[in-house]
Write an enzyme that holds these catalytic residues in place. Sequence first.
Site, PDB file in Angstrom:
ATOM      1  N   HIS A   1       0.776  -1.185  -0.058  1.00 23.24           N
ATOM      2  CA  HIS A   1      -0.040   0.061  -0.015  1.00 23.24           C
ATOM      3  C   HIS A   1       0.760   1.136   0.156  1.00 23.24           C
ATOM      4  CE1 HIS A   1      -4.232  -1.477   1.105  1.00 23.24           C
ATOM      5  NE2 HIS A   1      -3.559  -2.444   0.406  1.00 23.24           N
TER       6      HIS A   1
ATOM      7  N   TYR B   1      -9.468   5.837   7.679  1.00 27.26           N
ATOM      8  CA  TYR B   1      -9.656   6.129   9.235  1.00 27.26           C
ATOM      9  C   TYR B   1     -10.790   7.114   9.181  1.00 27.26           C
ATOM     10  CZ  TYR B   1      -5.242   3.604  10.029  1.00 27.26           C
ATOM     11  OH  TYR B   1      -4.135   2.660  10.287  1.00 27.26           O
TER      12      TYR B   1
ATOM     13  N   PRO C   1      -4.555   0.299  18.681  1.00 25.26           N
ATOM     14  CA  PRO C   1      -4.233  -0.053  17.154  1.00 25.26           C
ATOM     15  C   PRO C   1      -4.414   1.158  16.166  1.00 25.26           C
ATOM     16  CG  PRO C   1      -6.349  -1.020  17.865  1.00 25.26           C
ATOM     17  CD  PRO C   1      -5.814  -0.239  19.037  1.00 25.26           C
TER      18      PRO C   1
ATOM     19  N   LYS D   1       0.690   0.082  14.845  1.00 23.18           N
ATOM     20  CA  LYS D   1       2.175   0.037  15.664  1.00 23.18           C
ATOM     21  C   LYS D   1       2.552  -1.392  16.553  1.00 23.18           C
ATOM     22  CE  LYS D   1       3.888   3.310  13.687  1.00 23.18           C
ATOM     23  NZ  LYS D   1       4.214   2.725  12.042  1.00 23.18           N
TER      24      LYS D   1
ATOM     25  N   TYR E   1       3.605   6.613  10.223  1.00 22.52           N
ATOM     26  CA  TYR E   1       2.877   5.384   9.786  1.00 22.52           C
ATOM     27  C   TYR E   1       3.818   4.478   9.071  1.00 22.52           C
ATOM     28  CZ  TYR E   1      -1.191   2.954   8.347  1.00 22.52           C
ATOM     29  OH  TYR E   1      -2.469   2.095   8.391  1.00 22.52           O
TER      30      TYR E   1
HETATM   31  P1  FAS Z   1       1.057 -11.720  21.482  1.00 22.33           P
HETATM   32  O1  FAS Z   1       0.358 -11.428  22.772  1.00 22.33           O
HETATM   33  O2  FAS Z   1       0.770 -12.038  20.254  1.00 22.33           O
HETATM   34  O3  FAS Z   1       1.687 -13.487  21.919  1.00 22.33           O
HETATM   35  C1  FAS Z   1       1.938 -13.598  23.363  1.00 22.33           C
HETATM   36  C2  FAS Z   1       2.121 -15.415  23.402  1.00 22.33           C
HETATM   37  O4  FAS Z   1       2.265 -15.646  24.706  1.00 22.33           O
HETATM   38  C3  FAS Z   1       0.621 -15.767  23.183  1.00 22.33           C
HETATM   39  O5  FAS Z   1       0.571 -16.828  22.212  1.00 22.33           O
HETATM   40  C4  FAS Z   1       0.100 -16.394  24.625  1.00 22.33           C
HETATM   41  O6  FAS Z   1      -0.799 -17.395  24.558  1.00 22.33           O
HETATM   42  C5  FAS Z   1       1.611 -16.473  25.092  1.00 22.33           C
HETATM   43  N1  FAS Z   1       1.592 -16.725  26.664  1.00 22.33           N
HETATM   44  C6  FAS Z   1       0.860 -15.879  27.589  1.00 22.33           C
HETATM   45  N2  FAS Z   1       1.294 -16.095  28.712  1.00 22.33           N
HETATM   46  C7  FAS Z   1       1.927 -17.194  28.807  1.00 22.33           C
HETATM   47  C8  FAS Z   1       2.736 -17.825  29.826  1.00 22.33           C
HETATM   48  N3  FAS Z   1       2.728 -17.754  30.967  1.00 22.33           N
HETATM   49  N4  FAS Z   1       3.389 -18.837  29.065  1.00 22.33           N
HETATM   50  C9  FAS Z   1       3.949 -19.482  27.952  1.00 22.33           C
HETATM   51  N5  FAS Z   1       2.873 -18.576  26.961  1.00 22.33           N
HETATM   52  C10 FAS Z   1       2.422 -17.634  27.320  1.00 22.33           C
HETATM   53  N6  FAS Z   1      -1.527  -4.434  16.365  1.00 22.33           N
HETATM   54  C11 FAS Z   1      -1.592  -3.903  15.372  1.00 22.33           C
HETATM   55  O7  FAS Z   1      -0.383  -3.639  14.887  1.00 22.33           O
HETATM   56  N7  FAS Z   1      -2.865  -3.578  14.788  1.00 22.33           N
HETATM   57  C12 FAS Z   1      -4.005  -4.207  14.960  1.00 22.33           C
HETATM   58  O8  FAS Z   1      -4.950  -3.924  14.565  1.00 22.33           O
HETATM   59  C13 FAS Z   1      -4.066  -4.692  16.307  1.00 22.33           C
HETATM   60  N8  FAS Z   1      -4.993  -5.355  16.756  1.00 22.33           N
HETATM   61  C14 FAS Z   1      -5.199  -6.111  18.017  1.00 22.33           C
HETATM   62  C15 FAS Z   1      -6.408  -6.511  18.451  1.00 22.33           C
HETATM   63  C16 FAS Z   1      -6.504  -7.232  19.720  1.00 22.33           C
HETATM   64  C17 FAS Z   1      -7.439  -7.867  20.380  1.00 22.33           C
HETATM   65  C18 FAS Z   1      -5.138  -7.468  20.283  1.00 22.33           C
HETATM   66  C19 FAS Z   1      -5.146  -7.952  21.761  1.00 22.33           C
HETATM   67  C20 FAS Z   1      -3.922  -6.982  19.852  1.00 22.33           C
HETATM   68  C21 FAS Z   1      -3.828  -6.150  18.613  1.00 22.33           C
HETATM   69  N9  FAS Z   1      -2.655  -5.656  18.045  1.00 22.33           N
HETATM   70  C22 FAS Z   1      -2.556  -5.150  16.871  1.00 22.33           C
HETATM   71  C23 FAS Z   1      -1.474  -5.817  18.752  1.00 22.33           C
HETATM   72  C24 FAS Z   1      -0.908  -7.428  18.538  1.00 22.33           C
HETATM   73  O9  FAS Z   1      -0.883  -7.382  17.062  1.00 22.33           O
HETATM   74  C25 FAS Z   1       0.305  -7.376  19.055  1.00 22.33           C
HETATM   75  O10 FAS Z   1       1.053  -6.482  18.822  1.00 22.33           O
HETATM   76  C26 FAS Z   1       1.110  -8.797  18.807  1.00 22.33           C
HETATM   77  O11 FAS Z   1       0.167  -9.732  19.172  1.00 22.33           O
HETATM   78  C27 FAS Z   1       2.224  -8.663  19.543  1.00 22.33           C
HETATM   79  O12 FAS Z   1       2.908  -9.962  19.484  1.00 22.33           O
HETATM   80  P2  FAS Z   1       3.580 -10.735  20.887  1.00 22.33           P
HETATM   81  O13 FAS Z   1       4.157  -9.927  21.316  1.00 22.33           O
HETATM   82  O14 FAS Z   1       4.214 -12.029  20.205  1.00 22.33           O
HETATM   83  O15 FAS Z   1       2.507 -10.937  21.815  1.00 22.33           O
HETATM   84  C1  PHB Z   2      -6.160  -4.223  10.535  1.00 23.16           C
HETATM   85  O1  PHB Z   2      -6.245  -4.561   9.304  1.00 23.16           O
HETATM   86  O2  PHB Z   2      -6.647  -4.975  11.533  1.00 23.16           O
HETATM   87  C2  PHB Z   2      -5.849  -2.955  11.011  1.00 23.16           C
HETATM   88  C3  PHB Z   2      -4.848  -1.996   9.994  1.00 23.16           C
HETATM   89  C4  PHB Z   2      -4.477  -0.772  10.678  1.00 23.16           C
HETATM   90  C5  PHB Z   2      -4.797  -0.384  11.827  1.00 23.16           C
HETATM   91  C6  PHB Z   2      -5.437  -1.364  12.589  1.00 23.16           C
HETATM   92  C7  PHB Z   2      -6.088  -2.377  12.466  1.00 23.16           C
HETATM   93  O3  PHB Z   2      -4.300   0.827  12.194  1.00 23.16           O
END
Ligand code: FAS
Ligand code: PHB
Length: 398
Positions: A72, A201, A293, A297, A389
Site C-alpha cells: 500500500h 480511518y 491499534p 504499531k 505510519y
Molecule cells: P502476543 O500476545 O501475540 O503473543 C504472546 C503469546 O504468549 C501468546 O500466544 C500467549 O498465549 C503466550 N503466553 C501468554 N502467557 C504465557 C505464559 N505464561 N507461558 C507461555 N506462553 C504464554 N496490532 C496492530 O499493529 N494492529 C492491530 O490492528 C492490532 N489489533 C489487535 C487486536 C487485539 C484484540 C489485540 C489483543 C492486539 C492487537 N494488536 C494489533 C496488537 C497485536 O498485534 C500485538 O502487538 C502482537 O500480537 C504482539 O505480539 P507478541 O508480542 O508476540 O504478543
Molecule cells: C487491521 O487491518 O486490522 C488494522 C489496520 C490498521 C490499523 C489497525 C488495524 O491501524
Amino acid sequence: MKTKVAIIGAGPSGLLLGQLLAKQGIDNVIIERVSGDYILGRIRAGVLEQGMVDLLREAGVGERMDREGQVHTGVELAFNNKRVKIELEKLTGGSTVMVYGQTEVTRDLMDARSAAGLTTYYESSNVELHDVKTDTPYVTFEHGGERYRLDCDYIAGCDGFHGVSRPTIPASSRKEYERVYPFGWLGVLSDTPPVNDELIYCKTDRGFAMTSMRSATRSRYYLQVPLTDKVEDWSDEAFWTELKNRLPNDVAEKLVTGPSIEKSIAPLRSFVCEPMQYGHLFLVGDAAHIVPPTGAKGLNLAASDVATLYKVLTQVYKEGDKDCISQYSDICLRRVWNGERFSWWMTNMLHDFTGENDLETETHAKFMESELNFYTDNEAGRRVIAMQYVGLPYEDLV
Ligand code: FAS
Ligand code: PHB
C-alpha cells in the site's frame, strides 16, 4: 533439558525471534501456554512496516507474504465530509506498508519452525522463570502431564501483556506507564470484497470507524464502541448499519456486507514497562508495551524489539561481546515511545472522547479538530503522519 535461549510465547515475537536465532545457529526452545490453532484463531494486526517485512524475509518466511500481501502506497483520513489521502510513498521518498494479516505471518512462522524441526512446547502450564539475575537462569513448566526444567543462558519474554515474564521483574525494579481509553474497537472480519483499495480511518460525530482488508476477498472493519458494549450486543446487521452511518457517503454506497467470520471487541490502552531487560531476561513485544491499534504499531513495535534482541544475541554468541546486552532496553524504548506517542496522537485526533455536557472533553475535541485540520491541510503535516505510519528506522547497536 538445556538450550541457549528460552523463548516464552509462540506469538509473532517469539516465533520470529526463534526463526532468526536458528538461522544463526543459536539454539532456542519456545514454551507456549495455548495451542497453535488457538493462536491462529486470534484476529489482530493487518499492516506491516517495511522494517518488519525485511525482517520476515531475512528470517526466510517472506515468500507467501510477497506473493499474497498487498503493498500500500497510501492511507486515507476521512473527517468533516472530506477525504484526505496520506501519500505514504510520495511523502517519505519511497516507503510503503504491506497489508498481510498477523494470522498469516504467524502461520508462516509456525510452518517454518516446524519444518526446521525446532522445539516448541504448546499447551504448557505453570510456566515459571527462575534465577534470571544469574548466569544460569532456567524455566520450569508442565506439559503433557509432565513437569520440565529448561536450563538456558537467556530468557526472551515474548508472552504478551498477560504473560509471566514482566511480573518476574520485581515491582521495585520496574516502572509501568499506562493510559486506558474510554472506549474499545469492535472488529469484524468478513469474506466480502474490501470497500476501498486503501485503508480509511474515519472520524465522525458518531465515533471512529475504519476500513481495512486481509486480501481482495476478505475485509476487516472496526467501530469505536463504549467499553460497556458486549460483542453479543452487536448483530451483523447492526454492525453494517452503523458502519454505513460512519463511512463517507460515496464509500458507504459501495459497501458489500456479508456474515461476520470473526467479531470481537478489543480494549484500547497505552502501556510501557521500563526497563525491558532484567539480568538475563529480555521483555519483547506486548510483554513490554501496548498501543491503541489506531497507528498500526503493535505488531510492528514487537518486530523492532525482535530485531534488536536478535542483533544483541548474535553479537553475544558470534563475537563473545556481552557488553552490548546493556543497550537492548534503551534502543527498544526509544522506538517504542515514538510508536506510543504516534498511536496516542492518532487515537486522540480520530476518536470521539466527548461525554455528556462535559466541557473538558468538548474543549479537548476542539483542540483535536484543529490538530487534525492543521496536519492534513499542508504537505509538511501530512509528511509527519506518513513518516511515522511507515515506521521510523530501526536503530543499530553502537
Ligand atoms: P502476543 O500476545 O501475540 O503473543 C504472546 C503469546 O504468549 C501468546 O500466544 C500467549 O498465549 C503466550 N503466553 C501468554 N502467557 C504465557 C505464559 N505464561 N507461558 C507461555 N506462553 C504464554 N496490532 C496492530 O499493529 N494492529 C492491530 O490492528 C492490532 N489489533 C489487535 C487486536 C487485539 C484484540 C489485540 C489483543 C492486539 C492487537 N494488536 C494489533 C496488537 C497485536 O498485534 C500485538 O502487538 C502482537 O500480537 C504482539 O505480539 P507478541 O508480542 O508476540 O504478543
Ligand atoms: C487491521 O487491518 O486490522 C488494522 C489496520 C490498521 C490499523 C489497525 C488495524 O491501524
